[in-house]
Design a protein around this motif. Sequence first.
Motif, short mmCIF file in Angstrom:
data_model
loop_
_atom_site.label_atom_id
_atom_site.label_comp_id
_atom_site.label_asym_id
_atom_site.label_seq_id
_atom_site.Cartn_x
_atom_site.Cartn_y
_atom_site.Cartn_z
N UNK A 1 0.76 -1.22 0.10
CA UNK A 1 0.12 -0.09 0.14
C UNK A 1 0.89 1.37 0.07
N UNK A 2 2.06 1.45 0.88
CA UNK A 2 2.83 2.49 0.80
C UNK A 2 3.49 2.60 -0.22
N UNK A 3 4.10 1.41 -1.29
CA UNK A 3 4.65 1.48 -2.16
C UNK A 3 3.83 1.98 -3.60
N UNK A 4 2.44 1.79 -3.53
CA UNK A 4 1.56 2.28 -4.54
C UNK A 4 1.11 3.75 -4.27
N UNK A 5 1.13 4.19 -2.97
CA UNK A 5 0.88 5.64 -2.43
C UNK A 5 2.36 6.17 -3.19
N UNK A 6 3.62 5.58 -3.04
CA UNK A 6 4.63 6.40 -3.39
C UNK A 6 4.59 6.59 -4.93
N UNK A 7 4.19 5.39 -5.68
CA UNK A 7 4.13 5.43 -7.08
C UNK A 7 3.01 6.69 -7.56
N UNK A 8 2.14 6.61 -6.82
CA UNK A 8 0.98 8.01 -7.20
C UNK A 8 1.74 9.06 -7.04
N UNK A 9 2.22 9.37 -5.98
CA UNK A 9 2.98 10.65 -5.59
C UNK A 9 4.29 10.86 -6.52
#
Length: 763
Positions: A292-300
């Motif tokens: 979840x954190x990795x995909x939040x990082x991808x979006x940002x």
Amino acid sequence: MAGAIAIGVTVNQHEPIADWAFFHYARAALSALLFVVACLAAGNRLTRWLLPRALPLAERATIAFATGVVAFYLAFSALGFLGLLGWFTAAATPVVLVLAGASDLATLAQRVRRHVVAHRLQPKLGWFGVLVLGFGLWGIAHVWFPILTPQNASYDARSYHLPIAEHYLARGGIVAFDEGWVKGAFPQLASLLYTWAFALPKTLFDRMETAAHLELAIVLMTLVGVSAVTRRVLGRRAPLAWAALFLFSGVFCYDSGLVLGADHVAALFAPPLFLLTLRYAERPDRGAGVLLGGLLAGALSTKLTAAILCVVPSGVIAFKTVTEMVKARRLASLAPPACATASVILLTAPVWLRNALFYGDPLYPMLRHVLPAHPWSPAAEAAYLGNFDLRRPPVALESAWETLKTLLSIGFVPHDFAVYHGDVPVFGFLFAATAPMLLFLGKRPRLHLLFASVYAGVALWFWIHQYDRYLQALVPWMASGTAAVLTLAWERGALVRLALVPLVGLQVLWGGSVPFMATHRAAGGAIETTVIDFLGSGFGRGKPDRFVAVKDFEELGKAIPAGAKVLVHEERLHLGLAAATAQDFPGDQGLFYWGEAGARTPAEIWRVLRAHGVTHVVWADRLNHGADSVAGALVFLDFADRFTRRLGRFGGFVLGALPEVSPPDEPPALVGYYPCPGEAGLPHLTDGLYALDALASGDTRRQTAALPDASLDASLERAKFLVYDARCHGPLSDGARARFTLFAARGQTMLLAARAQQPPKAQ
């Protein structure tokens, strides 16, 4: 075979087979397919390791592909920071990722095969399913058709997404933009993906088509995510739910369409973020937290406005942390949120750490008032605030009411530039129109959370930057929620179905006209017309420049020697140079401000350019766009005209090489200033003779009054430069024409320079 040969010989006489556009598109599509396979392979390996629980096929593929995109971006970023960008590493990156996840990918492929076989054994779609499928295929066709020409690329794509790719490839790695180019400090996940697409083909046409098909592949995988989210909130299969995305017809319109931007790359992360948020809410463990954190990082890492996707996932992480701590009262409960937080921080490092090291500001230049951001000229401040002014409300009670009205009317009230679709609503009405139906559908917490996620994102969007294109990241959630509500309502019986027909039908009919609207900025009309004209241009032996994407700049690029660094003067659009570049557009960068202290004479300009590695200059011939100050226009164009070695004129642009030695030092210049009132950008000055720094724009301006004896005759005699508009002051005298030469027009105002004094001829 004989028949094939006969056909080939015949058609080759009318359009050489080697020149067929089909082969260009085929290469682009195969490159995009390789990218998809590589991301699925690497992402599936990571998700099976971090989230080993069984997942539906579409959900597994959605999470795996988005995770693989982040892995691809991180791998290519690492190569970039090591200075290893090139065709070899570009070819090797997807191969390595495929090999790394080959075994898990084979398992996934077998599962897909079983799914396809099982689907064949199921009953046929029926007339309604055929209609939905047909609408979905119509939508895919209308997002694919415009990308068949490079002219589809948007202004942003031409001004920074794709030039960043050219710059990095010319330098062989990710390097700082010495001038402090603001757009070069933006999150660059999309730009790095386009850098990979640019690394293999040789021509700009093929590079742009490869990048365009890569964006299309990302959108197609987003459609898989829409179906996965719809299935999750309904609790059963929804194989055609993906078609609901095309009910949001803004995707067909310029600025919100597939125009080689970053909006649809950010939208890729919406479905897996929601799916992982649900999984995390059900069972918060470390693996789910990392993903979840990795995909939040991808979006940002794609764009900062993708923060609208982060509201509910971040809220769920915080809520579950508190509830688990209250229930278990163990520090071990902090492990999942700690993993999610660490994942966000570490995986966004290519953005914030790059900016901190290169420019002294992790969010350069937004923290310039509290951190030592560099480079940053005082003259940059006002121009930067004007260029990057965000469309958001003031902090007031009335703004809260405006936020509520926007939440209720999303899609009905457009938010766009007047030069595009203006006040015509094209975004799509059905999310707002179906939201009230939730009141009649009973307890459906997953569906309610999905709608809450959208509304939270829209509320944040309203306070960040109010343009419809920045809502594209939320469209997959909107499409999934709309598809789920329409499905549930359709099952309520014939009377409800009778009401749904005009509701959906009006949206379909209205949205069906959007692809043909003449709003495309780059094409100057409807992009479909441009594509049709291009596809038909091959007959009759074709046009010699048919596969030239940006003619003037591609010709310029051929004239630029290898290893050169080019200053592109006062031009934001500079795609096609295929060289390392620097920009001096005011407000877009923090260093190059001509006419200010330290850059007022040819010698000073030369020293500034050479100190930052600039070897060549490109500028518009005899034209000044008026973006810089009057002083900046005068001194730079004087330097370019007198002291660079002209290598040629390409369309409306001139390429000049900097001299090896510095121009001689010259005394400060005087300027005769005689424009029409309100022209030339300095309304506070009256006609007269001024020191050059009186016409500058930064904090260094000291002179604001005309010099003594500031008559026109005195100005013509003493001035080195003349700013003159014949509409208000009459034509120049013969003597003035003999002494001054025109070197640029600034609107209707003439910028003139005194002719160099010629030495007397030998007797």
